[in-house]
Design an enzyme around this catalytic site. Structure first.
Site, PDB file in Angstrom:
ATOM      1  N   SER A  25     -20.568  21.609   3.599  1.00 54.21           N
ATOM      2  CA  SER A  25     -19.151  22.092   4.014  1.00 54.21           C
ATOM      3  C   SER A  25     -19.244  23.460   4.661  1.00 54.21           C
ATOM      4  O   SER A  25     -20.030  24.185   4.627  1.00 54.21           O
ATOM      5  CB  SER A  25     -18.324  22.084   2.951  1.00 54.21           C
ATOM      6  OG  SER A  25     -18.617  22.906   1.802  1.00 54.21           O
ATOM      7  N   LYS A 199     -34.260  21.743  12.223  1.00 54.67           N
ATOM      8  CA  LYS A 199     -34.710  20.571  11.685  1.00 54.67           C
ATOM      9  C   LYS A 199     -33.331  19.217  11.673  1.00 54.67           C
ATOM     10  O   LYS A 199     -32.139  20.012  11.472  1.00 54.67           O
ATOM     11  CB  LYS A 199     -34.976  20.613   9.978  1.00 54.67           C
ATOM     12  CG  LYS A 199     -36.103  21.683   9.456  1.00 54.67           C
ATOM     13  CD  LYS A 199     -37.446  21.434  10.038  1.00 54.67           C
ATOM     14  CE  LYS A 199     -37.994  20.053   9.794  1.00 54.67           C
ATOM     15  NZ  LYS A 199     -39.375  19.652  10.415  1.00 54.67           N
ATOM     16  N   LYS A 235     -34.070  13.826  19.948  1.00 50.01           N
ATOM     17  CA  LYS A 235     -34.252  13.263  18.506  1.00 50.01           C
ATOM     18  C   LYS A 235     -33.348  12.792  17.941  1.00 50.01           C
ATOM     19  O   LYS A 235     -33.172  11.581  17.324  1.00 50.01           O
ATOM     20  CB  LYS A 235     -35.028  14.162  17.729  1.00 50.01           C
ATOM     21  CG  LYS A 235     -35.903  13.933  16.773  1.00 50.01           C
ATOM     22  CD  LYS A 235     -36.827  14.981  16.212  1.00 50.01           C
ATOM     23  CE  LYS A 235     -37.614  14.528  14.955  1.00 50.01           C
ATOM     24  NZ  LYS A 235     -38.353  15.906  14.461  1.00 50.01           N
ATOM     25  N   CYS A 408       5.218  40.085   1.903  1.00 46.85           N
ATOM     26  CA  CYS A 408       5.511  39.298   0.684  1.00 46.85           C
ATOM     27  C   CYS A 408       5.485  40.365  -0.600  1.00 46.85           C
ATOM     28  O   CYS A 408       6.270  41.206  -0.827  1.00 46.85           O
ATOM     29  CB  CYS A 408       4.908  37.912   0.588  1.00 46.85           C
ATOM     30  SG  CYS A 408       5.932  36.959  -0.540  1.00 46.85           S
ATOM     31  N   LEU A 409       4.427  40.163  -1.532  1.00 48.52           N
ATOM     32  CA  LEU A 409       4.098  40.881  -2.541  1.00 48.52           C
ATOM     33  C   LEU A 409       4.024  42.334  -2.213  1.00 48.52           C
ATOM     34  O   LEU A 409       4.462  43.232  -2.786  1.00 48.52           O
ATOM     35  CB  LEU A 409       2.770  40.471  -3.412  1.00 48.52           C
ATOM     36  CG  LEU A 409       2.527  41.152  -4.500  1.00 48.52           C
ATOM     37  CD1 LEU A 409       3.573  40.993  -5.440  1.00 48.52           C
ATOM     38  CD2 LEU A 409       1.204  41.015  -5.225  1.00 48.52           C
ATOM     39  N   GLN A 412       7.644  43.724  -1.926  1.00 53.41           N
ATOM     40  CA  GLN A 412       8.072  43.665  -3.152  1.00 53.41           C
ATOM     41  C   GLN A 412       7.592  44.866  -4.042  1.00 53.41           C
ATOM     42  O   GLN A 412       8.454  45.726  -4.525  1.00 53.41           O
ATOM     43  CB  GLN A 412       7.746  42.642  -4.018  1.00 53.41           C
ATOM     44  CG  GLN A 412       8.322  41.261  -3.265  1.00 53.41           C
ATOM     45  CD  GLN A 412       8.200  40.176  -4.259  1.00 53.41           C
ATOM     46  OE1 GLN A 412       7.173  39.922  -5.061  1.00 53.41           O
ATOM     47  NE2 GLN A 412       8.659  38.894  -3.891  1.00 53.41           N
ATOM     48  N   GLU A 432       8.405  39.265 -12.368  1.00 58.42           N
ATOM     49  CA  GLU A 432       6.993  38.558 -12.461  1.00 58.42           C
ATOM     50  C   GLU A 432       5.984  39.164 -13.376  1.00 58.42           C
ATOM     51  O   GLU A 432       5.305  38.703 -13.912  1.00 58.42           O
ATOM     52  CB  GLU A 432       6.594  38.527 -11.181  1.00 58.42           C
ATOM     53  CG  GLU A 432       5.229  37.599 -10.808  1.00 58.42           C
ATOM     54  CD  GLU A 432       4.733  37.422  -9.654  1.00 58.42           C
ATOM     55  OE1 GLU A 432       5.180  38.161  -8.500  1.00 58.42           O
ATOM     56  OE2 GLU A 432       3.577  36.759  -9.264  1.00 58.42           O
ATOM     57  N   ARG A 503       8.882  33.125  -5.018  1.00 54.84           N
ATOM     58  CA  ARG A 503       9.788  32.946  -5.965  1.00 54.84           C
ATOM     59  C   ARG A 503      10.646  33.956  -6.514  1.00 54.84           C
ATOM     60  O   ARG A 503      11.741  33.964  -6.764  1.00 54.84           O
ATOM     61  CB  ARG A 503       9.084  32.346  -7.197  1.00 54.84           C
ATOM     62  CG  ARG A 503       9.954  31.613  -8.345  1.00 54.84           C
ATOM     63  CD  ARG A 503       8.901  30.985  -9.138  1.00 54.84           C
ATOM     64  NE  ARG A 503       8.854  29.426  -8.912  1.00 54.84           N
ATOM     65  CZ  ARG A 503       7.753  28.907  -8.823  1.00 54.84           C
ATOM     66  NH1 ARG A 503       6.645  29.426  -9.058  1.00 54.84           N
ATOM     67  NH2 ARG A 503       7.767  27.571  -8.286  1.00 54.84           N
ATOM     68  N   HIS A 548       6.135  35.807   5.447  1.00 54.38           N
ATOM     69  CA  HIS A 548       4.585  35.873   5.941  1.00 54.38           C
ATOM     70  C   HIS A 548       4.628  36.109   7.504  1.00 54.38           C
ATOM     71  O   HIS A 548       4.410  34.823   8.166  1.00 54.38           O
ATOM     72  CB  HIS A 548       4.110  34.887   5.427  1.00 54.38           C
ATOM     73  CG  HIS A 548       3.759  35.029   3.800  1.00 54.38           C
ATOM     74  ND1 HIS A 548       2.825  35.681   3.271  1.00 54.38           N
ATOM     75  CD2 HIS A 548       4.279  34.357   2.690  1.00 54.38           C
ATOM     76  CE1 HIS A 548       2.862  35.775   1.881  1.00 54.38           C
ATOM     77  NE2 HIS A 548       3.855  35.003   1.587  1.00 54.38           N
ATOM     78  N   GLU A 550       2.385  36.537   9.285  1.00 52.81           N
ATOM     79  CA  GLU A 550       0.854  36.362   9.755  1.00 52.81           C
ATOM     80  C   GLU A 550       0.924  34.617  10.197  1.00 52.81           C
ATOM     81  O   GLU A 550       0.044  34.412  10.936  1.00 52.81           O
ATOM     82  CB  GLU A 550       0.005  36.614   8.718  1.00 52.81           C
ATOM     83  CG  GLU A 550       0.024  35.937   7.390  1.00 52.81           C
ATOM     84  CD  GLU A 550       0.848  36.428   6.528  1.00 52.81           C
ATOM     85  OE1 GLU A 550       1.777  37.409   6.823  1.00 52.81           O
ATOM     86  OE2 GLU A 550       0.720  36.155   5.107  1.00 52.81           O
TER      87      GLU A 550
HETATM   88  N1  GLN Z   1       4.343  36.566  -6.352  1.00 52.21           N
HETATM   89  C1  GLN Z   1       5.408  37.119  -5.409  1.00 52.21           C
HETATM   90  C2  GLN Z   1       6.503  35.920  -5.599  1.00 52.21           C
HETATM   91  O1  GLN Z   1       6.409  34.834  -6.078  1.00 52.21           O
HETATM   92  C3  GLN Z   1       5.007  37.289  -4.085  1.00 52.21           C
HETATM   93  C4  GLN Z   1       4.331  35.902  -3.423  1.00 52.21           C
HETATM   94  C5  GLN Z   1       3.728  36.280  -2.293  1.00 52.21           C
HETATM   95  O2  GLN Z   1       3.035  37.082  -1.911  1.00 52.21           O
HETATM   96  N2  GLN Z   1       3.500  35.058  -1.463  1.00 52.21           N
HETATM   97  O3  GLN Z   1       7.658  36.227  -5.023  1.00 52.21           O
END
Ligand code: GLN
Length: 575
Positions: A25, A199, A235, A408-409, A412, A432, A503, A548, A550
């Protein structure tokens, strides 16, 4: 351009191409599948791709990123394998839940149907009921997308017990529609240092294993550190029972975006059309050729005189990159790609550095190293490990005016840092990490609380695309708005949609306190009044997004926020 509906009436579409892996893999099966899709798309066909993960997990949401790599999220909120991200980036298309199949999902559906008495009292069996469910899912994707070609990547390697039922589905499908199915085996050819010769034996064995499953590959892609030479191709051709022109060389390359071009050098696209009895077509990969030529130029030594090929140094403060003695970058693949896309847009070379958040916690003063970088990203994450180190890094970026992008995080924690150190809310935290915290600036939504209480973790976060209203006269507004909007209606908010996976949220009870000290709530989800983007005033670039960005960056269409972040990094660059 795609014109999947303008078909020659003689051709019977759709066609299905199964891609399986041999020997080991991690040889780039996902990007190879995406690259084949790109070639067919560039010939004017409508293409879609399906990833099969042979896990019992229903989705990738419950998997550890160090073990499985990044969890990608689609618009419709499915947590899936990073290869779906590769397909989206290569095909420049938004995919959906239909494009992702796991063993868990297949069994779940079959068992549910059995419970609903939909099998009309007969005995439900692993074979043929499980492969039949797989076939029906694959056919459904073809129908709903009206694709000319459906690529199906079977995860794992041939010979494994886990993916056998998927190979069985492929075999049964070929039996049903012999003219519409093609098998590609992507296999690895080692060049052991002590022998110094490529190989082919492991690939021969892989083909035998595939034969055991009743499948003969039509095309073999030979992955290796170097291109396959003619004797090697011959081959493989003889021992693996394929024509020499169906043995395609897939050597290591610097950039994944070069793969389609390399395959086309070997005429793979038309070889596929020929096998299906379709009329041959020219491919048009000009945009990609241009991109690849920029990437290659940037790899050459720095051109001091014109500062033409200068690089941008981005530090990522995270934790999902250490496994034993190895550094694993797969956990942040979309972020890496988004940085690259944005940097190439400015014809600069991205240099990405992995910075361990825990080090900033344990060794005082080490955070000062952030000064060396042009910009810092704190990516998404779960759990308390490394959190305080990330907060230290964010504080350093805020105070020292280092461009900062929090994802995201990362957003926060920027709020927690600001609450603690600027607003004087010393106990501020996210629930959290501190469930009974007195100043919960980041907190869980009531409906999420109920799910947590019932231990319903899988697929229950705020997932997928949500609307975001962006305030005018802000950094984000400037980044997102097309020029005509900026000039014509500079006062009107701009709407965008971005993908979520979290969350916890910024607690609206603390909004005023944060705003009073200069944090600007720039992006708001209008339906639920949730904060989506924060910015700080008096800073060259300090942006945090609850979503996100990205996930939506594409090689030729960098994400606006990443593009703006990189532009400011370059402007401020001290290198
Ligand atoms: N842990 C955070 C939440 O659940 C951020 C999640 C994250 O960065 N994707 O809200």
């Amino acid at each position: 351009m795609e014109h999947g509906t303008t078909r020659n009436f003689l051709y019977i579409m759709p066609k299905f191409i199964f891609v399986a892996g041999g020997v080991m893999s991690g040889i780039g099966k996902g990007v190879a599948t995406a690259a084949i899709g790109k070639i067919l798309q560039s010939k004017g066909f409508k293409v879609t791709a399906v990833k099969i993960d042979p896990y019992i997990n229903v989705d990738a949401g419950t998997m550890n990123p160090v073990e499985h790599g990044e969890i990608f999220v689609t618009d419709d909120g499915i947590e899936c394998d990073q290869d779906v991200g590769n397909y989206e980036r290569f095909l420049d298309k938004n995919l959906t839940t239909e494009n992702y199949i796991t063993t868990g999902r297949v069994y779940q559906a079959v068992i549910q149907r059995e419970r609903n008495l939909e099998y009309e009292g007969r005995c439900v069996e692993v074979v043929p009921d499980i492969p039949n469910e797989v076939i029906s899912r694959i056919s459904k994707v073809a129908k709903s997308t009206r694709a000319d070609f459906v690529l199906i990547e079977i995860g794992g390697t041939v010979g494994e017990y886990q993916n056998l039922l998927f190979l069985e589905a492929a075999r049964m499908m070929r039996l049903q529609k012999p003219k519409d199915i093609l098998f590609i085996l992507i296999s690895y050819l080692p060049v052991p240092e002590m022998i110094g010769e490529m190989k082919t034996k492991p690939t021969q064995t892989a083909v035998r294993l595939l034969n055991e499953a009743g499948i003969q590959p039509d095309i073999i892609l030979g992955r290796s550190s170097v291109p396959l030479d003619e004797p090697r191709k011959r081959k493989i051709s003889i021992f693996c029972n394929v024509a020499p022109e169906d043995v395609i060389s897939a050597p290591d390359i610097k950039s994944i975006y070069e793969i389609s071009l390399n395959f086309e050098k070997e005429n793979l696209g038309n070889q596929i059309l020929k096998k299906f009895g379709l009329r041959l077509r020219k491919s048009n990969l000009k945009d990609w050729e241009r991109l690849v030529s920029i990437i290659k130029k940037l790899e050459k030594p720095v051109h001091q005189a014109h500062n033409l090929y200068a690089s941008v140094k981005i530090g990522i403060v995270g934790k999902y990159f250490e496994t034993g003695g190895f550094t694993l970058m797969d956990s942040y693949i979309s972020i890496i790609e988004a940085i690259k896309h944005a940097t190439w847009f400015y014809k600069k070379r991205p240099e990405i550095f992995w910075l361990s958040a825990e080090k900033y916690e344990q060794e005082a003063g080490t955070v000062k190293e952030l000064k060396k970088f042009d910009g810092i990203i704190v990516p998404g994450g779960f759990g308390s490990r490394g959190v305080e180190g990330k907060i230290k890094a964010i504080e350093f970026c805020r105070k020292n005016k280092i461009p900062y992008l929090g994802l995201c995080l990362g957003m926060q924690l920027a709020v927690v840092e600001f609450a603690r150190n600027v607003c004087g809310l010393k106990m501020a935290n996210s629930t959290e990490f501190s469930p009974n915290c007195q100043e919960p600036v980041i907190d869980v939504l009531p409906e999420q609380k109920a799910l947590l209480h019932e231990k319903k973790y899988g697929g229950t976060m705020r997932l997928g695309a949500y609307l975001c209203e962006i305030k005018p006269k802000t950094l984000s507004f400037r980044a997102y708005s097309p020029l005509r909007v900026l000039l014509k209606t500079p006062q009107k908010p701009f709407y965008t949609s971005e993908r979520h996976r979290h969350r916890y949220e910024l607690n609206n009870e603390f909004r005023e306190a944060l705003e009073a000290k200069g944090m600007v709530m720039v992006g708001i989800n209008p339906e639920r009044n949730l904060v989506e983007i924060i910015e700080l005033k008096n800073h060259p670039f300090f942006v945090g997004t609850q979503f996100h960005p990205e996930y939506k960056s594409r090689p030729l269409k960098p994400h606006p926020l990443f593009r703006e972040f990189i532009r400011i990094c370059l402007k401020n660059s001290r290198n």
